[in-house]
Motif scaffolding. Structure first.
Motif, mmCIF file in Angstrom:
data_model
loop_
_atom_site.group_PDB
_atom_site.id
_atom_site.type_symbol
_atom_site.label_atom_id
_atom_site.label_comp_id
_atom_site.label_asym_id
_atom_site.label_seq_id
_atom_site.Cartn_x
_atom_site.Cartn_y
_atom_site.Cartn_z
ATOM 1 N N UNK A 43 0.847 -1.194 0.000
ATOM 2 C CA UNK A 43 0.000 0.000 0.000
ATOM 3 C C UNK A 43 0.880 1.241 0.000
ATOM 4 N N UNK A 44 1.954 1.215 0.789
ATOM 5 C CA UNK A 44 2.895 2.324 0.799
ATOM 6 C C UNK A 44 3.506 2.575 -0.569
ATOM 7 N N UNK A 45 3.866 1.502 -1.259
ATOM 8 C CA UNK A 45 4.400 1.633 -2.623
ATOM 9 C C UNK A 45 3.370 2.271 -3.543
ATOM 10 N N UNK A 46 2.128 1.792 -3.467
ATOM 11 C CA UNK A 46 1.063 2.300 -4.329
ATOM 12 C C UNK A 46 0.784 3.776 -4.070
ATOM 13 N N UNK A 47 0.719 4.144 -2.794
ATOM 14 C CA UNK A 47 0.418 5.537 -2.456
ATOM 15 C C UNK A 47 1.505 6.462 -2.985
ATOM 16 N N UNK A 48 2.755 6.062 -2.874
ATOM 17 C CA UNK A 48 3.837 6.897 -3.407
ATOM 18 C C UNK A 48 3.702 7.056 -4.917
ATOM 19 N N UNK A 49 3.407 5.962 -5.594
ATOM 20 C CA UNK A 49 3.258 6.016 -7.056
ATOM 21 C C UNK A 49 2.092 6.914 -7.450
ATOM 22 N N UNK A 50 0.943 6.705 -6.825
ATOM 23 C CA UNK A 50 -0.266 7.418 -7.249
ATOM 24 C C UNK A 50 -0.264 8.882 -6.813
ATOM 25 N N UNK A 51 0.023 9.116 -5.531
ATOM 26 C CA UNK A 51 -0.083 10.483 -5.021
ATOM 27 C C UNK A 51 1.113 11.353 -5.402
ATOM 28 N N UNK A 52 2.298 10.763 -5.467
ATOM 29 C CA UNK A 52 3.480 11.562 -5.815
ATOM 30 C C UNK A 52 3.800 11.503 -7.308
ATOM 31 N N UNK A 85 5.365 22.578 -0.005
ATOM 32 C CA UNK A 85 3.923 22.498 0.242
ATOM 33 C C UNK A 85 3.281 21.379 -0.568
ATOM 34 N N UNK A 86 3.643 21.282 -1.833
ATOM 35 C CA UNK A 86 3.069 20.246 -2.686
ATOM 36 C C UNK A 86 3.428 18.849 -2.193
ATOM 37 N N UNK A 87 4.691 18.655 -1.851
ATOM 38 C CA UNK A 87 5.132 17.343 -1.375
ATOM 39 C C UNK A 87 4.415 16.978 -0.076
ATOM 40 N N UNK A 88 4.321 17.935 0.831
ATOM 41 C CA UNK A 88 3.675 17.676 2.114
ATOM 42 C C UNK A 88 2.196 17.330 1.940
ATOM 43 N N UNK A 89 1.494 18.126 1.164
ATOM 44 C CA UNK A 89 0.053 17.922 0.986
ATOM 45 C C UNK A 89 -0.244 16.591 0.308
ATOM 46 N N UNK A 90 0.432 16.321 -0.802
ATOM 47 C CA UNK A 90 0.106 15.107 -1.551
ATOM 48 C C UNK A 90 0.525 13.844 -0.806
ATOM 49 N N UNK A 91 1.729 13.821 -0.255
ATOM 50 C CA UNK A 91 2.184 12.595 0.400
ATOM 51 C C UNK A 91 1.476 12.348 1.731
ATOM 52 N N UNK A 92 1.252 13.405 2.510
ATOM 53 C CA UNK A 92 0.577 13.190 3.797
ATOM 54 C C UNK A 92 -0.909 12.882 3.613
ATOM 55 N N UNK A 96 -2.966 9.594 4.747
ATOM 56 C CA UNK A 96 -4.273 9.683 5.398
ATOM 57 C C UNK A 96 -5.278 8.780 4.688
ATOM 58 N N UNK A 97 -5.282 8.823 3.376
ATOM 59 C CA UNK A 97 -6.174 7.971 2.583
ATOM 60 C C UNK A 97 -5.856 6.498 2.809
ATOM 61 N N UNK A 98 -4.574 6.179 2.838
ATOM 62 C CA UNK A 98 -4.165 4.785 3.027
ATOM 63 C C UNK A 98 -4.653 4.232 4.354
ATOM 64 N N UNK A 99 -4.488 5.010 5.413
ATOM 65 C CA UNK A 99 -4.831 4.514 6.739
ATOM 66 C C UNK A 99 -6.341 4.529 7.003
ATOM 67 N N UNK A 100 -7.040 5.490 6.417
ATOM 68 C CA UNK A 100 -8.488 5.574 6.647
ATOM 69 C C UNK A 100 -9.282 4.639 5.754
#
Length: 261
Positions: A43-52, A85-92, A96-100
Protein backbone atom coordinates in the motif's frame (compact mmCIF):
# COMPACT_ATOMS: atom_id res chain seq x y z
CA UNK A 1 33.69 14.78 -25.35
CA UNK A 2 34.81 14.29 -21.72
CA UNK A 3 34.60 10.76 -20.39
CA UNK A 4 32.93 9.81 -17.11
CA UNK A 5 35.52 8.75 -14.49
CA UNK A 6 35.61 5.05 -13.70
CA UNK A 7 35.26 5.74 -9.98
CA UNK A 8 32.07 7.72 -10.66
CA UNK A 9 30.68 4.78 -12.63
CA UNK A 10 31.54 2.40 -9.79
CA UNK A 11 29.85 4.64 -7.22
CA UNK A 12 26.79 5.02 -9.47
CA UNK A 13 26.54 1.24 -9.56
CA UNK A 14 26.84 1.03 -5.78
CA UNK A 15 24.14 3.68 -5.38
CA UNK A 16 21.81 1.92 -7.84
CA UNK A 17 22.29 -1.36 -5.95
CA UNK A 18 21.56 0.38 -2.64
CA UNK A 19 18.45 2.00 -4.06
CA UNK A 20 16.92 -1.38 -4.83
CA UNK A 21 18.33 -3.08 -1.73
CA UNK A 22 16.81 -0.60 0.76
CA UNK A 23 13.13 -1.61 0.23
CA UNK A 24 14.04 -5.32 0.19
CA UNK A 25 15.95 -5.10 3.48
CA UNK A 26 13.18 -3.05 5.09
CA UNK A 27 10.49 -5.49 3.98
CA UNK A 28 12.38 -8.53 5.29
CA UNK A 29 13.30 -6.83 8.55
CA UNK A 30 9.81 -5.64 9.46
CA UNK A 31 8.15 -8.85 8.30
CA UNK A 32 10.54 -11.27 10.00
CA UNK A 33 11.60 -9.32 13.07
CA UNK A 34 8.53 -7.21 13.82
CA UNK A 35 5.85 -9.60 12.50
CA UNK A 36 4.06 -6.93 10.50
CA UNK A 37 1.41 -7.64 7.90
CA UNK A 38 2.55 -7.70 4.29
CA UNK A 39 -0.12 -5.48 2.73
CA UNK A 40 0.95 -2.17 4.36
CA UNK A 41 4.27 -2.33 2.50
CA UNK A 42 2.62 -2.59 -0.90
CA UNK A 43 0.00 0.00 0.00
CA UNK A 44 2.90 2.32 0.80
CA UNK A 45 4.40 1.63 -2.62
CA UNK A 46 1.06 2.30 -4.33
CA UNK A 47 0.42 5.54 -2.46
CA UNK A 48 3.84 6.90 -3.41
CA UNK A 49 3.26 6.02 -7.06
CA UNK A 50 -0.27 7.42 -7.25
CA UNK A 51 -0.08 10.48 -5.02
CA UNK A 52 3.48 11.56 -5.82
CA UNK A 53 4.46 10.18 -9.20
CA UNK A 54 1.06 10.66 -10.83
CA UNK A 55 -1.03 13.28 -9.01
CA UNK A 56 1.70 15.61 -7.73
CA UNK A 57 3.71 15.36 -10.93
CA UNK A 58 0.61 16.22 -12.95
CA UNK A 59 0.02 19.33 -10.83
CA UNK A 60 3.65 20.37 -11.32
CA UNK A 61 3.28 20.12 -15.08
CA UNK A 62 0.24 22.41 -15.01
CA UNK A 63 1.53 24.97 -12.49
CA UNK A 64 5.17 25.15 -13.55
CA UNK A 65 4.18 25.04 -17.20
CA UNK A 66 1.93 28.08 -16.80
CA UNK A 67 3.06 31.69 -16.86
CA UNK A 68 3.40 31.75 -13.07
CA UNK A 69 5.75 28.77 -13.28
CA UNK A 70 8.68 30.88 -14.47
CA UNK A 71 8.32 33.19 -11.48
CA UNK A 72 8.28 30.24 -9.10
CA UNK A 73 11.29 28.49 -10.65
CA UNK A 74 13.36 31.68 -10.80
CA UNK A 75 12.87 32.50 -7.11
CA UNK A 76 14.51 29.96 -4.81
CA UNK A 77 12.34 30.88 -1.82
CA UNK A 78 9.09 30.65 -3.79
CA UNK A 79 10.24 27.38 -5.36
CA UNK A 80 11.10 25.96 -1.93
CA UNK A 81 7.72 26.98 -0.50
CA UNK A 82 5.86 25.62 -3.51
CA UNK A 83 7.79 22.36 -3.66
CA UNK A 84 7.64 21.77 0.08
CA UNK A 85 3.92 22.50 0.24
CA UNK A 86 3.07 20.25 -2.69
CA UNK A 87 5.13 17.34 -1.37
CA UNK A 88 3.68 17.68 2.11
CA UNK A 89 0.05 17.92 0.99
CA UNK A 90 0.11 15.11 -1.55
CA UNK A 91 2.18 12.59 0.40
CA UNK A 92 0.58 13.19 3.80
CA UNK A 93 -2.93 13.14 2.30
CA UNK A 94 -1.87 9.93 0.60
CA UNK A 95 -0.97 8.47 3.98
CA UNK A 96 -4.27 9.68 5.40
CA UNK A 97 -6.17 7.97 2.58
CA UNK A 98 -4.16 4.79 3.03
CA UNK A 99 -4.83 4.51 6.74
CA UNK A 100 -8.49 5.57 6.65
CA UNK A 101 -9.49 3.54 3.62
CA UNK A 102 -7.00 0.98 2.31
CA UNK A 103 -5.58 -0.18 5.65
CA UNK A 104 -8.66 0.40 7.79
CA UNK A 105 -8.76 -3.27 8.78
CA UNK A 106 -5.04 -3.35 9.63
CA UNK A 107 -5.11 -0.54 12.20
CA UNK A 108 -5.17 -2.98 15.11
CA UNK A 109 -1.41 -3.58 14.75
CA UNK A 110 0.49 -0.33 15.23
CA UNK A 111 3.69 -1.87 13.92
CA UNK A 112 2.03 -1.80 10.49
CA UNK A 113 2.67 1.96 10.45
CA UNK A 114 6.37 1.21 10.14
CA UNK A 115 5.78 -1.35 7.40
CA UNK A 116 3.74 1.20 5.46
CA UNK A 117 6.56 3.72 5.83
CA UNK A 118 9.02 1.11 4.62
CA UNK A 119 6.95 0.64 1.46
CA UNK A 120 6.44 4.36 0.89
CA UNK A 121 10.05 5.34 1.55
CA UNK A 122 11.51 2.15 0.13
CA UNK A 123 9.81 2.52 -3.22
CA UNK A 124 10.91 6.16 -3.30
CA UNK A 125 14.50 4.97 -2.83
CA UNK A 126 14.19 2.51 -5.70
CA UNK A 127 12.51 5.06 -7.98
CA UNK A 128 14.67 8.09 -7.24
CA UNK A 129 18.04 6.51 -6.49
CA UNK A 130 17.91 3.11 -8.19
CA UNK A 131 16.40 4.01 -11.54
CA UNK A 132 18.15 7.38 -11.73
CA UNK A 133 21.54 5.75 -11.29
CA UNK A 134 20.72 3.10 -13.87
CA UNK A 135 19.90 5.90 -16.30
CA UNK A 136 23.18 7.61 -15.41
CA UNK A 137 25.10 4.37 -15.88
CA UNK A 138 23.55 3.84 -19.31
CA UNK A 139 24.49 7.35 -20.40
CA UNK A 140 28.00 7.02 -18.96
CA UNK A 141 28.53 3.72 -20.78
CA UNK A 142 27.49 5.32 -24.09
CA UNK A 143 29.77 8.31 -23.52
CA UNK A 144 32.81 6.25 -22.58
CA UNK A 145 32.08 3.78 -25.37
CA UNK A 146 32.10 6.54 -27.97
CA UNK A 147 28.48 5.95 -28.97
CA UNK A 148 27.04 9.36 -28.10
CA UNK A 149 28.06 11.25 -31.23
CA UNK A 150 25.61 9.35 -33.40
CA UNK A 151 22.87 9.93 -30.83
CA UNK A 152 23.60 13.64 -30.52
CA UNK A 153 23.52 13.97 -34.30
CA UNK A 154 19.83 13.08 -34.26
CA UNK A 155 18.92 15.64 -31.60
CA UNK A 156 18.37 19.38 -31.69
CA UNK A 157 17.06 22.25 -29.57
CA UNK A 158 16.17 21.61 -25.93
CA UNK A 159 16.68 17.85 -26.22
CA UNK A 160 20.25 18.31 -27.42
CA UNK A 161 20.96 20.92 -24.74
CA UNK A 162 19.59 18.70 -21.99
CA UNK A 163 21.60 15.64 -22.99
CA UNK A 164 24.80 17.68 -23.28
CA UNK A 165 24.18 19.13 -19.82
CA UNK A 166 23.62 15.64 -18.43
CA UNK A 167 26.87 14.39 -19.96
CA UNK A 168 28.82 17.37 -18.60
CA UNK A 169 27.31 16.84 -15.15
CA UNK A 170 28.28 13.16 -15.08
CA UNK A 171 31.79 13.91 -16.27
CA UNK A 172 32.51 16.78 -13.88
CA UNK A 173 30.66 15.80 -10.70
CA UNK A 174 33.06 14.60 -7.98
CA UNK A 175 32.78 10.83 -7.72
CA UNK A 176 31.91 10.79 -4.01
CA UNK A 177 28.72 12.78 -4.68
CA UNK A 178 27.11 9.68 -6.17
CA UNK A 179 27.72 7.83 -2.93
CA UNK A 180 26.03 10.60 -0.97
CA UNK A 181 22.82 9.58 -2.69
CA UNK A 182 22.79 6.48 -0.50
CA UNK A 183 23.05 8.58 2.67
CA UNK A 184 20.28 10.84 1.40
CA UNK A 185 17.94 7.94 0.77
CA UNK A 186 18.59 6.39 4.17
CA UNK A 187 17.80 9.69 5.88
CA UNK A 188 14.71 10.13 3.72
CA UNK A 189 13.44 6.62 4.50
CA UNK A 190 13.83 7.31 8.23
CA UNK A 191 11.80 10.50 7.80
CA UNK A 192 9.15 8.73 5.72
CA UNK A 193 8.72 6.03 8.36
CA UNK A 194 8.56 8.68 11.10
CA UNK A 195 5.89 10.65 9.24
CA UNK A 196 3.93 7.45 8.70
CA UNK A 197 3.87 6.89 12.47
CA UNK A 198 2.53 10.40 13.06
CA UNK A 199 -0.26 10.12 10.50
CA UNK A 200 -1.10 6.60 11.70
CA UNK A 201 -1.79 7.80 15.23
CA UNK A 202 -3.53 10.93 13.94
CA UNK A 203 -6.06 8.62 12.34
CA UNK A 204 -6.43 6.52 15.48
CA UNK A 205 -6.84 9.22 18.12
CA UNK A 206 -4.65 12.35 17.91
CA UNK A 207 -5.78 14.48 14.97
CA UNK A 208 -3.16 17.19 15.57
CA UNK A 209 -0.37 14.79 14.62
CA UNK A 210 -1.45 15.03 10.97
CA UNK A 211 -0.65 18.73 10.96
CA UNK A 212 2.66 17.99 12.65
CA UNK A 213 3.46 15.58 9.80
CA UNK A 214 2.49 18.22 7.23
CA UNK A 215 4.71 20.81 8.88
CA UNK A 216 7.71 18.50 9.23
CA UNK A 217 7.43 17.34 5.63
CA UNK A 218 7.11 20.92 4.36
CA UNK A 219 10.09 22.17 6.37
CA UNK A 220 12.34 19.27 5.36
CA UNK A 221 11.64 19.65 1.65
CA UNK A 222 11.76 23.45 1.66
CA UNK A 223 15.06 23.60 3.52
CA UNK A 224 16.56 20.96 1.24
CA UNK A 225 15.55 22.94 -1.86
CA UNK A 226 17.01 26.17 -0.45
CA UNK A 227 20.29 24.54 0.60
CA UNK A 228 20.69 22.81 -2.74
CA UNK A 229 19.66 25.90 -4.71
CA UNK A 230 22.14 28.13 -2.86
CA UNK A 231 24.99 25.71 -3.63
CA UNK A 232 25.72 24.70 -0.05
CA UNK A 233 28.19 21.77 -0.19
CA UNK A 234 26.42 18.45 -0.61
CA UNK A 235 28.12 16.98 2.45
CA UNK A 236 26.61 19.72 4.64
CA UNK A 237 23.18 19.26 3.04
CA UNK A 238 23.26 15.53 3.80
CA UNK A 239 24.51 16.16 7.35
CA UNK A 240 21.58 18.51 7.99
CA UNK A 241 19.15 15.99 6.48
CA UNK A 242 20.58 13.22 8.66
CA UNK A 243 20.21 15.38 11.76
CA UNK A 244 16.58 16.14 10.86
CA UNK A 245 15.97 12.43 10.32
CA UNK A 246 17.29 11.62 13.79
CA UNK A 247 15.09 14.28 15.41
CA UNK A 248 12.02 13.12 13.45
CA UNK A 249 12.70 9.49 14.40
CA UNK A 250 13.06 10.32 18.10
CA UNK A 251 9.83 12.35 18.03
CA UNK A 252 7.97 9.54 16.23
CA UNK A 253 9.37 6.91 18.60
CA UNK A 254 8.15 8.92 21.58
CA UNK A 255 4.66 9.14 20.06
CA UNK A 256 4.69 5.45 19.19
CA UNK A 257 5.64 4.35 22.71
CA UNK A 258 2.91 6.51 24.23
CA UNK A 259 0.15 5.51 21.85
CA UNK A 260 0.82 1.93 20.76
CA UNK A 261 -1.64 -0.80 21.63
Amino acid sequence: MSKVPSLSIFFMGAAAFAGFLIPIVLFIYFRKNKKTDISPFFVGCFIFIFFFMILETSVHKVVLGASIGANIKNNIVLYAIYGGAMAAVFEECGRLFAFKVMLKKRMDKDINALMYGAGHGGFEAAAILGFTMISNLTLAAMVNGGKMESVLGNLSGDALSQIRTSITTLATTPSYIFLLGIAERISTVVIQISLSVLVWFSVKDKKSLFFAALLIHFVVDAITVIMTGTHIPAVIVEAVLAAVAVVAALFARNIYRKEEN
